[in-house]
Design a protein around this motif. Structure first.
Motif, PDB file in Angstrom:
ATOM      1  N   VAL A 140       0.862  -1.176   0.000  1.00 45.44           N
ATOM      2  CA  VAL A 140       0.000   0.000   0.000  1.00 45.44           C
ATOM      3  C   VAL A 140       0.901   1.229   0.000  1.00 45.44           C
ATOM      4  CG1 VAL A 140      -1.765   1.292   1.268  1.00 45.44           C
ATOM      5  CG2 VAL A 140      -1.812  -1.224   1.266  1.00 45.44           C
ATOM      6  N   VAL A 141       0.619   2.163  -0.911  1.00 47.48           N
ATOM      7  CA  VAL A 141       1.377   3.404  -0.993  1.00 47.48           C
ATOM      8  C   VAL A 141       0.407   4.561  -0.776  1.00 47.48           C
ATOM      9  CG1 VAL A 141       2.930   4.828  -2.365  1.00 47.48           C
ATOM     10  CG2 VAL A 141       2.908   2.335  -2.702  1.00 47.48           C
ATOM     11  N   ASP A 142       0.705   5.395   0.213  1.00 47.23           N
ATOM     12  CA  ASP A 142      -0.063   6.607   0.479  1.00 47.23           C
ATOM     13  C   ASP A 142       0.770   7.800   0.041  1.00 47.23           C
ATOM     14  OD1 ASP A 142      -2.499   5.600   1.864  1.00 47.23           O
ATOM     15  OD2 ASP A 142      -1.006   4.801   3.246  1.00 47.23           O
ATOM     16  N   TYR A 143       0.131   8.741  -0.680  1.00 51.48           N
ATOM     17  CA  TYR A 143       0.814   9.906  -1.234  1.00 51.48           C
ATOM     18  C   TYR A 143       0.343  11.173  -0.537  1.00 51.48           C
ATOM     19  CZ  TYR A 143       1.817   6.656  -5.047  1.00 51.48           C
ATOM     20  OH  TYR A 143       2.225   5.574  -5.787  1.00 51.48           O
ATOM     21  N   SER A 144       1.257  12.148  -0.397  1.00 53.81           N
ATOM     22  CA  SER A 144       0.910  13.412   0.247  1.00 53.81           C
ATOM     23  C   SER A 144       0.236  14.386  -0.713  1.00 53.81           C
ATOM     24  CB  SER A 144       2.159  14.068   0.844  1.00 53.81           C
ATOM     25  OG  SER A 144       3.065  14.441  -0.183  1.00 53.81           O
ATOM     26  N   ASN A 145       0.396  14.168  -2.026  1.00 54.08           N
ATOM     27  CA  ASN A 145      -0.254  15.053  -3.000  1.00 54.08           C
ATOM     28  C   ASN A 145      -0.525  14.294  -4.290  1.00 54.08           C
ATOM     29  OD1 ASN A 145       2.060  15.327  -4.813  1.00 54.08           O
ATOM     30  ND2 ASN A 145       2.976  16.621  -3.238  1.00 54.08           N
ATOM     31  N   ASP A 146      -1.069  14.980  -5.281  1.00 51.78           N
ATOM     32  CA  ASP A 146      -1.493  14.319  -6.513  1.00 51.78           C
ATOM     33  C   ASP A 146      -0.349  13.970  -7.458  1.00 51.78           C
ATOM     34  OD1 ASP A 146      -4.119  14.429  -5.660  1.00 51.78           O
ATOM     35  OD2 ASP A 146      -4.488  16.359  -6.626  1.00 51.78           O
ATOM     36  N   ASP A 147       0.797  14.655  -7.346  1.00 51.78           N
ATOM     37  CA  ASP A 147       1.948  14.370  -8.204  1.00 51.78           C
ATOM     38  C   ASP A 147       2.742  13.230  -7.576  1.00 51.78           C
ATOM     39  OD1 ASP A 147       4.233  14.267  -9.751  1.00 51.78           O
ATOM     40  OD2 ASP A 147       4.719  16.396  -9.537  1.00 51.78           O
ATOM     41  N   ARG A 148       2.733  12.062  -8.215  1.00 54.70           N
ATOM     42  CA  ARG A 148       3.386  10.870  -7.652  1.00 54.70           C
ATOM     43  C   ARG A 148       4.907  10.962  -7.688  1.00 54.70           C
ATOM     44  NH1 ARG A 148      -1.002   6.651  -7.474  1.00 54.70           N
ATOM     45  NH2 ARG A 148      -2.663   8.058  -6.885  1.00 54.70           N
ATOM     46  N   LEU A 149       5.448  11.966  -8.371  1.00 50.01           N
ATOM     47  CA  LEU A 149       6.894  12.154  -8.434  1.00 50.01           C
ATOM     48  C   LEU A 149       7.357  13.314  -7.558  1.00 50.01           C
ATOM     49  CD1 LEU A 149       7.393  11.594 -12.262  1.00 50.01           C
ATOM     50  CD2 LEU A 149       8.115  10.066 -10.427  1.00 50.01           C
ATOM     51  N   ARG A 152       5.719  13.449  -0.422  1.00 55.59           N
ATOM     52  CA  ARG A 152       5.982  12.252   0.395  1.00 55.59           C
ATOM     53  C   ARG A 152       5.138  11.083  -0.078  1.00 55.59           C
ATOM     54  NH1 ARG A 152       6.479  12.084   6.840  1.00 55.59           N
ATOM     55  NH2 ARG A 152       8.579  12.596   6.173  1.00 55.59           N
ATOM     56  N   ALA A 153       5.778   9.924  -0.128  1.00 55.79           N
ATOM     57  CA  ALA A 153       5.078   8.665  -0.384  1.00 55.79           C
ATOM     58  C   ALA A 153       5.459   7.696   0.731  1.00 55.79           C
ATOM     59  CB  ALA A 153       5.460   8.097  -1.743  1.00 55.79           C
ATOM     60  N   GLN A 154       4.473   7.016   1.257  1.00 55.33           N
ATOM     61  CA  GLN A 154       4.688   6.028   2.328  1.00 55.33           C
ATOM     62  C   GLN A 154       4.292   4.662   1.790  1.00 55.33           C
ATOM     63  OE1 GLN A 154       5.422   6.709   5.827  1.00 55.33           O
ATOM     64  NE2 GLN A 154       5.650   4.512   6.013  1.00 55.33           N
ATOM     65  N   LEU A 155       5.274   3.776   1.571  1.00 53.82           N
ATOM     66  CA  LEU A 155       5.032   2.426   1.084  1.00 53.82           C
ATOM     67  C   LEU A 155       5.046   1.468   2.268  1.00 53.82           C
ATOM     68  CD1 LEU A 155       6.495   0.611  -1.947  1.00 53.82           C
ATOM     69  CD2 LEU A 155       6.842  -0.386   0.298  1.00 53.82           C
ATOM     70  N   THR A 156       4.022   0.631   2.356  1.00 51.95           N
ATOM     71  CA  THR A 156       3.972  -0.420   3.368  1.00 51.95           C
ATOM     72  C   THR A 156       3.924  -1.757   2.647  1.00 51.95           C
ATOM     73  OG1 THR A 156       2.774   1.031   4.894  1.00 51.95           O
ATOM     74  CG2 THR A 156       2.699  -1.348   5.348  1.00 51.95           C
ATOM     75  N   ASN A 157       4.946  -2.574   2.876  1.00 49.55           N
ATOM     76  CA  ASN A 157       5.004  -3.915   2.301  1.00 49.55           C
ATOM     77  C   ASN A 157       4.585  -4.871   3.412  1.00 49.55           C
ATOM     78  OD1 ASN A 157       5.955  -6.553   1.517  1.00 49.55           O
ATOM     79  ND2 ASN A 157       7.080  -5.525  -0.131  1.00 49.55           N
ATOM     80  N   ARG A 158       3.333  -5.320   3.351  1.00 50.24           N
ATOM     81  CA  ARG A 158       2.775  -6.143   4.422  1.00 50.24           C
ATOM     82  C   ARG A 158       3.417  -7.523   4.517  1.00 50.24           C
ATOM     83  NH1 ARG A 158      -3.529  -4.112   4.094  1.00 50.24           N
ATOM     84  NH2 ARG A 158      -3.041  -2.021   4.844  1.00 50.24           N
ATOM     85  N   PRO A 159       3.597  -8.263   3.405  1.00 51.82           N
ATOM     86  CA  PRO A 159       4.199  -9.595   3.538  1.00 51.82           C
ATOM     87  C   PRO A 159       5.631  -9.571   4.084  1.00 51.82           C
ATOM     88  CG  PRO A 159       3.177  -9.354   1.379  1.00 51.82           C
ATOM     89  CD  PRO A 159       3.147  -8.006   2.037  1.00 51.82           C
ATOM     90  N   LEU A 160       6.393  -8.531   3.720  1.00 52.19           N
ATOM     91  CA  LEU A 160       7.792  -8.461   4.155  1.00 52.19           C
ATOM     92  C   LEU A 160       7.988  -7.579   5.383  1.00 52.19           C
ATOM     93  CD1 LEU A 160       9.549  -8.351   0.671  1.00 52.19           C
ATOM     94  CD2 LEU A 160       9.131 -10.324   2.155  1.00 52.19           C
ATOM     95  N   HIS A 161       6.899  -7.029   5.925  1.00 53.79           N
ATOM     96  CA  HIS A 161       6.901  -6.305   7.208  1.00 53.79           C
ATOM     97  C   HIS A 161       7.861  -5.109   7.246  1.00 53.79           C
ATOM     98  CE1 HIS A 161       4.492  -9.629   8.622  1.00 53.79           C
ATOM     99  NE2 HIS A 161       5.428 -10.454   8.215  1.00 53.79           N
TER     100      HIS A 161
END
Length: 170
Positions: A140-149, A152-161
């Motif tokens: 799951v990636v949460d973005y701070s604004n509409d421009d993905r580049l 801030r982006a917060q990536l959570t990799n659930r299987p790999l913790h």
């Protein structure tokens, strides 16, 4: 002392290996040339590490250069099919894993959808991207604004913790 810190940064990466095969996304899918200055903060149970990355994108190559305490840790060049990497400090995290996280966070949705292998899907909402594997939210990636580049982006990799926070300078 700085070599000890860099060594611990390199060694921590063993916790982050695995996951998707190398995604095949043409650098031209990003829509032109860009240079991104990023600060990456990696978190997993009991540990947090930070490094800086300079990402360069043009029509033929995505390049990532990792730095910590002013020391060049690694460089990755990707042409959409193959990875060429150089490690100045031994890194347990494969270049493909770092590159895949970059592509998952920043690639345009149609390019990412086309690159995912069977059993994987991706969907975007206003400021979130969800990569599912066999019907379960995997990344799951949460973005701070509409421009993905940018921002801030917060990536959570659930299987790999693990979590990866990417702060991209304007």
């Amino acid at each position: 002392m700085s070599l000890a810190i860099i060594g611990s940064l390199a060694g921590c990466a063993t916790l982050l290996s695995g996951g998707l095969p190398l995604l095949q996304i043409a650098p031209g899918a990003f829509g032109g040339e860009r240079v991104l200055e990023q600060r990456l903060t990696m978190r997993w149970p009991g540990e947090t590490r930070t490094l800086d990355v300079v990402a360069s994108i043009d029509d033929s190559t995505v390049s990532l250069v990792g730095l910590a305490l002013g020391v060049r840790l690694f460089s990755i060049d990707y042409d959409g099919k193959a990875v060429q990497s150089t490690e100045n400090v031994p890194m347990a995290l494969p270049a493909e894993r770092m590159l895949n996280d970059f592509l998952i966070v920043h690639a345009p949705l149609p390019a990412l959808q086309a690159a995912l292998p069977a059993g994987w899907q991706v969907n975007d909402t206003a400021r979130q991207r969800v990569v599912r594997h066999d019907g379960q939210n995997a990344i799951v990636v949460d973005y701070s604004n509409d421009d993905r580049l940018a921002g801030r982006a917060q990536l959570t990799n659930r299987p790999l913790h693990y979590q990866l926070t990417i702060d991209t300078a304007p």
